[in-house]
Design an enzyme around this catalytic site. Structure first.
Site, PDB file in Angstrom:
ATOM      1  N   GLU A  70       0.888  -1.177   0.000  1.00 15.08           N
ATOM      2  CA  GLU A  70       0.000   0.000   0.000  1.00 15.08           C
ATOM      3  C   GLU A  70       0.915   1.213   0.000  1.00 15.08           C
ATOM      4  OE1 GLU A  70      -3.194  -0.050  -0.284  1.00 15.08           O
ATOM      5  OE2 GLU A  70      -3.774  -2.093   0.242  1.00 15.08           O
ATOM      6  N   CYS A 117      -2.461   9.116   3.021  1.00 21.22           N
ATOM      7  CA  CYS A 117      -2.123   8.616   1.680  1.00 21.22           C
ATOM      8  C   CYS A 117      -3.200   9.022   0.676  1.00 21.22           C
ATOM      9  CB  CYS A 117      -1.943   7.107   1.701  1.00 21.22           C
ATOM     10  SG  CYS A 117      -3.344   6.236   2.426  1.00 21.22           S
TER      11      CYS A 117
HETATM   12  P1  NAD Z   1       8.583   4.915   4.267  1.00 22.94           P
HETATM   13  O1  NAD Z   1       8.507   4.163   3.001  1.00 22.94           O
HETATM   14  O2  NAD Z   1       9.704   5.875   4.460  1.00 22.94           O
HETATM   15  O3  NAD Z   1       8.645   3.932   5.517  1.00 22.94           O
HETATM   16  C1  NAD Z   1       7.643   2.961   5.752  1.00 22.94           C
HETATM   17  C2  NAD Z   1       8.207   1.867   6.652  1.00 22.94           C
HETATM   18  O4  NAD Z   1       9.205   1.150   5.927  1.00 22.94           O
HETATM   19  C3  NAD Z   1       8.870   2.361   7.930  1.00 22.94           C
HETATM   20  O5  NAD Z   1       8.511   1.503   8.988  1.00 22.94           O
HETATM   21  C4  NAD Z   1      10.356   2.237   7.616  1.00 22.94           C
HETATM   22  O6  NAD Z   1      11.179   2.057   8.755  1.00 22.94           O
HETATM   23  C5  NAD Z   1      10.354   0.989   6.756  1.00 22.94           C
HETATM   24  N1  NAD Z   1      11.508   0.831   5.872  1.00 22.94           N
HETATM   25  C6  NAD Z   1      12.361   1.770   5.390  1.00 22.94           C
HETATM   26  N2  NAD Z   1      13.277   1.210   4.587  1.00 22.94           N
HETATM   27  C7  NAD Z   1      13.002  -0.114   4.541  1.00 22.94           C
HETATM   28  C8  NAD Z   1      13.581  -1.229   3.876  1.00 22.94           C
HETATM   29  N3  NAD Z   1      14.628  -1.084   3.061  1.00 22.94           N
HETATM   30  N4  NAD Z   1      13.028  -2.452   4.044  1.00 22.94           N
HETATM   31  C9  NAD Z   1      11.938  -2.614   4.841  1.00 22.94           C
HETATM   32  N5  NAD Z   1      11.361  -1.593   5.511  1.00 22.94           N
HETATM   33  C10 NAD Z   1      11.879  -0.365   5.365  1.00 22.94           C
HETATM   34  O7  NAD Z   1       7.170   5.645   4.420  1.00 22.94           O
HETATM   35  P2  NAD Z   1       6.734   6.696   5.520  1.00 22.94           P
HETATM   36  O8  NAD Z   1       7.439   7.988   5.239  1.00 22.94           O
HETATM   37  O9  NAD Z   1       6.844   6.099   6.871  1.00 22.94           O
HETATM   38  O10 NAD Z   1       5.176   6.860   5.208  1.00 22.94           O
HETATM   39  C11 NAD Z   1       4.650   7.792   4.317  1.00 22.94           C
HETATM   40  C12 NAD Z   1       4.302   7.105   3.008  1.00 22.94           C
HETATM   41  O11 NAD Z   1       3.388   6.045   3.242  1.00 22.94           O
HETATM   42  C13 NAD Z   1       3.601   8.039   2.020  1.00 22.94           C
HETATM   43  O12 NAD Z   1       4.131   7.815   0.735  1.00 22.94           O
HETATM   44  C14 NAD Z   1       2.148   7.588   2.078  1.00 22.94           C
HETATM   45  O13 NAD Z   1       1.400   7.853   0.916  1.00 22.94           O
HETATM   46  C15 NAD Z   1       2.315   6.118   2.297  1.00 22.94           C
HETATM   47  N6  NAD Z   1       1.101   5.539   2.868  1.00 22.94           N
HETATM   48  C16 NAD Z   1       0.333   4.745   2.076  1.00 22.94           C
HETATM   49  C17 NAD Z   1      -0.856   4.222   2.558  1.00 22.94           C
HETATM   50  C18 NAD Z   1      -1.740   3.353   1.708  1.00 22.94           C
HETATM   51  O14 NAD Z   1      -2.665   2.762   2.240  1.00 22.94           O
HETATM   52  N7  NAD Z   1      -1.516   3.265   0.414  1.00 22.94           N
HETATM   53  C19 NAD Z   1      -1.241   4.498   3.876  1.00 22.94           C
HETATM   54  C20 NAD Z   1      -0.421   5.305   4.661  1.00 22.94           C
HETATM   55  C21 NAD Z   1       0.749   5.813   4.150  1.00 22.94           C
END
Ligand code: NAD
Length: 513
Positions: free
Chosen positions: A248, A282
């Protein structure tokens, strides 16, 4: 301003000295959690794996009883959960109550009630002549240990929320919340323990991206919510072990305002669904296309309503502010960059346009006009309290621009002629589209929610939202059968001809057009 410490100096027992959790509204540190390394993650998953069979053996009823108790716990402990969410995100109490408590309270009951039906055996009928008389069943079995990796914008709804159907399906879960907002997940571990979840069925692996990466290597399925950039890394890592992923990801949700729309409602929705949660949703409205005849009226109303918003530290309690803080430090730089880039390319700021100085991390609710698709604010995810509005000649131009994006998460169309508005909505490339509304499709847990294009893979909610946590098994039971079926060895010209004739008889009778 304090920042989250993600590079600890010392390492002991597979976990580093810790990550400080900051309140973005005040800059104060509100907690510290371990930054788990790969060995610690491996040990957590081993514990979850050992606990899973007994949890699965409880069946839907036993598991549902725990989930229903948790539903009550969430409501009984609402204020404590809200305080925790507000303290680590800087969002308002209202945003925490509606979009987080409201979601979790519904989801616990929803999955407890619907899991048995969604995962019930399904008898299947086949058109194949070779399986006539056999019992054919599609069934769903738990996968084992699910790894859930979540973002910081909705620590309860988006990090923890996806754990609920995974547990209802009989899996154990290891949750890796965002390093920015881990405290809510730890509180929910307490909730589940108090509600009778057996030990180790739900565990929290606190840590940064490396912790998430290590989790992918150990589990049977990964449910990831976060940015598209990280989602690609998650998918690549999971490919090493052929671990299934559900993603997502980010969005750049368009809103289309047609000339016959109720402009007052459209303006209220535009301001609320772009600024709610500080624009850090999001499915926030990230860009607006307005048919030219109503453009000025719409902009006028949006400007007036945005100017009236009160922003600041939400610790004053419900009703004290409308818009809270920017949760994640680098997000402020992205929002500033998008606004500056727009202005450099000829956009006008009608409201806001600056980060606020002083304690805490805030960006003013901002309205931009004279924008176009050469600007980042119209093409890249901003994830902040900004609303760029563009005038379009007609609905065809609006649809073309709405679809001119790598993303396809949510979208909305406003217009009084419902047939026309719905026809336009059906042409927008997005996983979810609302007519005269926005975002609320997300709370209808019966409806699948998942992104199109670069916004994701798979979906949450509805039957698919729990079946993804299962192994689908095709079961065939043969009761009455001859000693030897006609297609079995030895091959003979006569049986070849016989079977050929049979195929023609069964499948060759449909009329040619
Ligand atoms: P992010 O991608 O920076 O981080 C998300 C998670 O991934 C965190 O827990 C982070 O520690 C982890 N992570 C980072 N690098 C990783 C790796 N290499 N392997 C595995 N895990 C790793 O996102 P964010 O800044 O925390 O969240 C904001 C983003 O999330 C926005 O783009 C938003 O649109 C999206 N979002 C999407 C939805 C949806 O339902 N589509 C819902 C909420 C947020």
């Amino acid at each position: 301003m304090a920042t989250v410490e993600q590079k600890p100096a010392a390492t002991t027992n597979g976990q580093s000295t810790g990550i400080a959790v900051e309140n973005p509204a005040t800059g104060q540190v509100v907690g510290t959690v371990p930054n788990m390394e790969a060995d610690a993650v491996k040990a957590l998953v081993a514990r979850a794996r050992a606990a899973q069979p007994a949890w699965e053996a409880l069946g839907f009823e036993g598991r549902g009883a725990v989930l229903k108790r948790a539903q009550k716990w969430v409501l009984d402990n609402k204020d404590r959960i809200i305080e925790t969410i507000v303290s680590e995100t800087g969002k308002t109490h209202e945003d925490a109550q509606i979009a987080e408590i409201g979601y979790a309270a519904n989801a616990f009951g929803f999955w407890a009630k619907n899991a048995p039906e969604y995962l019930a055996d399904e008898r299947v009928k086949s058109a194949s002549i070779f399986v006539k008389g056999r019992k054919l069943v599609q069934r769903f079995t738990s996968l084992g240990v699910i790894g859930v990796i979540g973002p910081w914008n909705y620590p309860l709804t988006n990090s923890f929320g996806d754990c609920i159907p995974a547990l209802a399906a009989g899996n154990a879960v290891v949750l890796k919340p965002s390093e920015v907002t881990p405290l809510t997940s730890m509180l929910m571990a307490e909730c589940l323990t108090e509600c009778g979840l057996p030990d180790d069925v739900f565990l929290v692996a606190t840590g940064d991206g490396a912790t998430g990466s290590a989790l992918i290597d150990e589990v049977d399925m990964i449910m990831f919510t976060g940015s598209t950039r990280t989602g690609k890394k998650v998918m690549a890592r999971a490919a090493d072990t052929i671990t299934p992923v559900s993603l997502e990801l980010g969005g750049k949700d368009p809103m289309i305002v047609l000339a016959d729309a109720d402009i007052e409602r459209a303006a209220n929705a535009a301001v609320y669904y772009s600024m709610q949660n500080g624009g850090q949703t999001c499915i926030s409205i990230e860009r607006v296309y307005v048919e030219q005849p109503v453009y000025h009226e719409f902009v006028g109303k949006v400007v007036e309503k945005t100017r009236a918003l009160r922003q600041g530290d939400p610790s004053g309690g419900p009703g004290s502010v409308d818009v809270g803080a920017v949760t994640f430090p680098p997000q402020l730089e992205i929002v500033e960059d998008h606004v500056k880039d727009a202005v450099d390319h000829g956009a006008k700021i009608l409201v806001g346009g600056h980060a606020r100085s002083g304690a805490g991390r805030y960006y003013e609710p901002t309205v931009l006009v004279d924008v176009d698709h050469t600007m980042k604010c119209m093409t890249e995810e901003t994830f902040g309290p900004t609303l760029p509005i563009m005038s379009v000649a007609d609905s065809e131009e609006a649809i073309r621009l709405a679809n001119d994006s790598p993303y396809g998460l949510g979208a909305s169309v406003f217009g009084k002629d419902l047939a026309r508005a719905e026809a336009i909505a059906r042409r927008v490339e997005a996983g979810a589209v609302a007519v005269n509304d926005a975002q609320l499709y997300y709370v209808a847990l019966e409806l699948p929610f998942g992104g199109a294009k670069a916004s994701g893979l798979g979906s949450r909610h509805g039957p698919g939202g729990i079946r993804k946590y299962c192994q689908t098994q095709a079961l065939m039971v043969t009761r009455f059968a001859p000693k030897k079926d006609v297609q079995m060895f030895p091959y003979k010209p006569r049986t070849f001809k016989l079977l050929g004739g049979l195929l023609k008889l069964v499948y060759g009778r449909s009329k040619r057009r």
